[in-house]
Design an enzyme around this catalytic site. Structure first.
Site, short mmCIF file in Angstrom:
data_model
loop_
_atom_site.label_atom_id
_atom_site.label_comp_id
_atom_site.label_asym_id
_atom_site.label_seq_id
_atom_site.Cartn_x
_atom_site.Cartn_y
_atom_site.Cartn_z
CB CYS A 130 -0.93 0.05 1.21
SG CYS A 130 -1.99 1.50 1.16
CB THR A 266 -9.81 2.16 -11.49
OG1 THR A 266 -8.85 2.22 -10.44
CG2 THR A 266 -10.21 3.58 -11.87
C1 LIG Z 1 -9.83 3.82 -4.24
C2 LIG Z 1 -8.90 2.66 -4.19
C3 LIG Z 1 -8.68 1.99 -2.99
C4 LIG Z 1 -7.82 0.90 -2.91
N1 LIG Z 1 -7.63 0.26 -1.71
C5 LIG Z 1 -6.83 -0.83 -1.65
C6 LIG Z 1 -6.66 -1.54 -0.43
O1 LIG Z 1 -7.22 -1.22 0.61
N2 LIG Z 1 -5.85 -2.64 -0.43
C7 LIG Z 1 -5.21 -3.07 -1.56
O2 LIG Z 1 -4.51 -4.09 -1.51
N3 LIG Z 1 -5.36 -2.42 -2.73
C8 LIG Z 1 -6.14 -1.31 -2.80
N4 LIG Z 1 -6.29 -0.64 -4.01
C9 LIG Z 1 -5.59 -1.14 -5.22
C10 LIG Z 1 -6.52 -1.97 -6.10
O3 LIG Z 1 -6.99 -3.12 -5.42
C11 LIG Z 1 -5.84 -2.39 -7.41
O4 LIG Z 1 -4.82 -3.31 -7.11
C12 LIG Z 1 -5.25 -1.24 -8.18
O5 LIG Z 1 -6.11 -0.14 -8.15
C13 LIG Z 1 -4.96 -1.57 -9.65
O6 LIG Z 1 -6.10 -2.00 -10.36
P1 LIG Z 1 -7.11 -1.03 -11.19
O7 LIG Z 1 -6.29 -0.19 -12.11
O8 LIG Z 1 -8.05 -1.96 -11.88
O9 LIG Z 1 -7.80 -0.19 -10.16
C14 LIG Z 1 -7.13 0.46 -4.08
C15 LIG Z 1 -7.36 1.13 -5.29
C16 LIG Z 1 -8.23 2.21 -5.37
C17 LIG Z 1 -8.42 2.90 -6.68
#
Ligand SMILES: Cc1cc2nc3c(=O)[nH]c(=O)nc-3n(C[C@H](O)[C@H](O)[C@H](O)COP(=O)(O)O)c2cc1C
Ligand SMILES: Cc1cc2nc3c(=O)[nH]c(=O)nc-3n(C[C@H](O)[C@H](O)[C@H](O)COP(=O)(O)OP(=O)(O)OC[C@H]3O[C@@H](n4cnc5c(N)ncnc54)[C@H](O)[C@@H]3O)c2cc1C
Ligand code: FES
Lengths: 316, 274
Positions: A130, A266
């Site tokens: 994170c 996202t």
């Molecule tokens: C608003 C938001 C909150 C997120 N919170 C977490 C989290 O609490 N724990 C975690 O492992 N990843 C978290 N992520 C990462 C996502 O799980 C994901 O791995 C990352 O956004 C990439 O994928 P995407 O481009 O499809 O969003 C978060 C992402 C976003 C956008």
């Protein structure tokens, strides 16, 4: 009929489409609005040992082809979570993956054990990546030895499938993956968000309350595809590919690069019907090509490295 | 591609009417019977931009009657631009109604509704409900110029007394709409929606007058349904709207971050800790 079933280190999924941690709540939030049958598993929001208020606002900023977030792991802490949240999640149609974040090796092990002991949880993901907490959060994923230590200790607390989520904010993600695999991980989640920052030119202040944040969405997709490709060549455990997946074409790229399943984050904010669309699209794609199972295309990108190398001398 | 075979509960509405109320201000009438049935004043929807390339956007539910709902928005960026391109007959996917809406359970004698700019889009249903329940309702409505004071007449027709203000003095009072609030006879309920500085000012005036105020907040949303914790505002832990959350280790434990999309978007002014 083609098969979309897959197995992530012992976690059996009806669909290879997971909902990324932090992007889908517990699933309940979306349940009234979308049919959730095409979701393979929901990765719950990361939980820590102690309650956390989270970061100051603003926590979200839109960017071209994506967004920056710095939520800061707002969560009620593991005690409250196990006592008051998890009971609400019992009897779900799709498996739930608990997600752990922490600030010490001990934290990870403790929270992992508490989560894994709960019947509502089918597998545990260790979020060692994170980027949005002021200290330590990401260090675990950036130091192969430390990452291995977290995984080894957490491993002793449970037999449930253990997924480890890696950070792209490193020089050599495959090296971290190798250490994490030998420390006992059953699967890898690749990738978490990419570090980023925005500045408001009117006020000259950072656009996020936390100053820096994590970039997600289509903007990071090529970074994620490469990370999956490199990690897949270095380890034998399955990979949950993620980073900017919006369409079936995007998802296919990840499977071909070496992901056994994909997670959607996202894109869910664009349209919560995304998992259904992708699952339907995968089915069509396999059917049209006469391929029986999604498992058959994992890691099958035809990279033709030999040919590429022949031309190396002409590059300049 | 086979026809969509899943039963999704995103409302797929149709554009029934599209009007440009002022340059860059669009009113989209939608055939949306289920949405209308479920909507309470002050709720919003997440509208899914038709090209599917940008995030869903939060828009207040402006009108809701019979089988028709409408959305009123300013074209401020990519997504609202895309929504503004919709033509009559085209489909629009919506998630909603979302959020808590205004609490109109106790009927005031005199209510003041303060709207700034696009905030007007979230208060018509509340105005209508208050008038229907017998309250006398004053709309204090401010915008940058007279042109952007869109659809004020609609509130007149709904039975509100109109008190207008513009930043440039081109119509109504020359100045901020909040100045009007301090000058009028005190109401016994204030509802407000508009830019954050306006809402803070309304909150301060309400506190001085000792009148309860309900503020409809705007934040950047991602999910819009409470799943991401991206849209929070600091709220007194004692608030009935506070999300259930243990006292946290880090300071200020009488405050908790509440989600504007889920616990809000309407909050009691005296409970906000911003
Ligand atoms: C608003 C938001 C909150 C997120 N919170 C977490 C989290 O609490 N724990 C975690 O492992 N990843 C978290 N992520 C990462 C996502 O799980 C994901 O791995 C990352 O956004 C990439 O994928 P995407 O481009 O499809 O969003 C978060 C992402 C976003 C956008
Ligand atoms: C609960 C809720 C209800 C809402 N209801 C409505 C509604 O009914 N109608 C409506 O039009 N909007 C409403 N909004 C705001 C709306 O969601 C955003 O303005 C919209 O998402 C902008 O999207 P965009 O992609 O077009 O613009 P973006 O690309 O996201 O950017 C908008 C840009 O314009 C600026 N901006 C935003 N609003 C204004 C403004 N009013 N005047 C000047 N500059 C501005 C921003 O700072 C930003 O730089 C609501 C927001 C919330 C949280
Ligand atoms: S926008 Fe996701 S919780 Fe409010």
């Amino acid at each position: 009929m083609v098969s979309l079933e897959t197995d992530i280190g012992g976690l059996r999924l009806s669909h290879p489409t997971l909902m990324g941690s932090g992007c889908y709540g517990s699933g309940d939030e979306f349940a009234p609005f979308v049919d959730q049958t095409a979701i393979g598993a929901i990765v719950l929001k990361s939980v820590t040992r102690l309650p956390r208020l989270g970061n100051p606002t603003p926590r979200l900023v839109r960017t071209p082809a994506g967004m920056l977030n710095a939520i800061g792991l707002q969560n009620p802490g593991i005690d409250w979570y196990v006592e008051r949240e998890l009971p609400k999640y019992a009897g779900r149609a799709c498996p739930l993956v608990g997600s752990v974040a922490g600030f010490s090796v001990d934290d990870y092990a403790y929270v992992c054990e508490r989560l894994a002991a709960d019947d509502a949880i089918a597998a545990v993901e260790l979020n060692i990546s994170c980027p949005n907490v002021a200290s330590e959060g990401e260090t675990f994923a950036c130091d192969p030895a430390l990452a291995a230590k977290v995984v080894k200790t957490a491993r002793t607390t449970t037999d449930k499938p253990l997924i480890v989520k890696l950070s792209p904010n490193v020089t050599d993600i495959a090296a971290v993956a190798v250490e994490v695999e030998s420390a006992g991980a059953d699967a890898l989640a690749v990738i978490n968000t990419v570090r980023g920052m925005g500045i408001d030119v009117e006020t000259w202040r950072p656009r996020l309350g936390n100053v820096t944040g994590g970039l997600s969405g289509p903007a990071i997709r090529p970074i994620a595809v490469l990370a999956v490709y490199e990690v897949a060549r270095a380890v034998t455990i399955p990979i949950v590919g993620q980073g900017g997946i919006e369409t079936v074409t995007d998802a296919l790229e990840f499977f071909l690069a070496g992901a056994a399943a994909v997670a959607i984050g996202t894109a869910n904010f664009t349209d919560p019907r995304t998992p259904e669309r992708i699952a339907n699209g995968l089915r069509d794609y396999l059917q049209q090509r006469g391929i029986a199972s999604i498992r058959e295309i994992v890691g099958k990108a035809n990279v033709g490295l030999a040919d590429a190398h022949e031309y190396e001398g002409d590059e300049g | 591609m086979p026809a969509i075979e899943y039963d999704s509960r995103v409302h797929v509405t149709r554009v029934a009417d599209r009007r440009e109320l002022a340059p860059g201000v669009i009113l989209l009438g939608l055939e949306a019977p289920e949405l209308v049935r479920a909507t309470r004043p002050g709720q919003f929807v997440m509208a899914i931009p038709p090209a599917g390339e940008s995030a869903a956007t939060a828009l207040g539910i402006y009108e809701a009657e019979g089988t028709r709902a409408s959305l009123l928005f300013f074209i401020t960026g990519k997504r609202t631009h895309e929504l503004a391109e919709l033509r009559v007959g085209e489909p629009l996917g919506l998630i909603g109604p979302l959020g808590n809406g205004f609490d109109l359970s106790s009927v005031p004698q005199r209510a003041a509704i303060v709207a700034g700019g696009v905030g007007i889009a979230s208060v018509l249903l509340a105005a209508q409900a208050l008038v229907r329940s017998g309250a006398s309702v004053e709309l204090l409505y401010g915008a940058r110029t007279s042109e952007l004071l869109v659809d004020a007449e609609r509130f007149g027709e709904a039975g509100c007394e109109l008190v207008l203000a513009t930043d440039d003095g081109s119509r109504g009072r020359h100045g901020f709409v909040t100045e009007l609030l301090g000058e009028r006879p005190a109401p016994d309920l204030i509802l407000a929606c508009g830019p954050t500085p306006m809402l803070r000012a309304v909150g301060a005036i309400a506190a001085e007058l000792g009148v309860p105020a309900q503020l409809s907040l705007e934040e950047t949303f991602a999910c819009g349904v409470g799943g991401c914790w991206g849209c929070v505002v600091p709220l007194a832990r004692s608030s009935a709207q506070a999300p259930s959350f243990p006292p946290a280790s880090r300071g200020g434990s009488d405050v908790v971050f509440a989600r504007v999309c889920k616990e809000g978007p309407v909050f009691r002014s005296d409970e906000l800790q911003w």
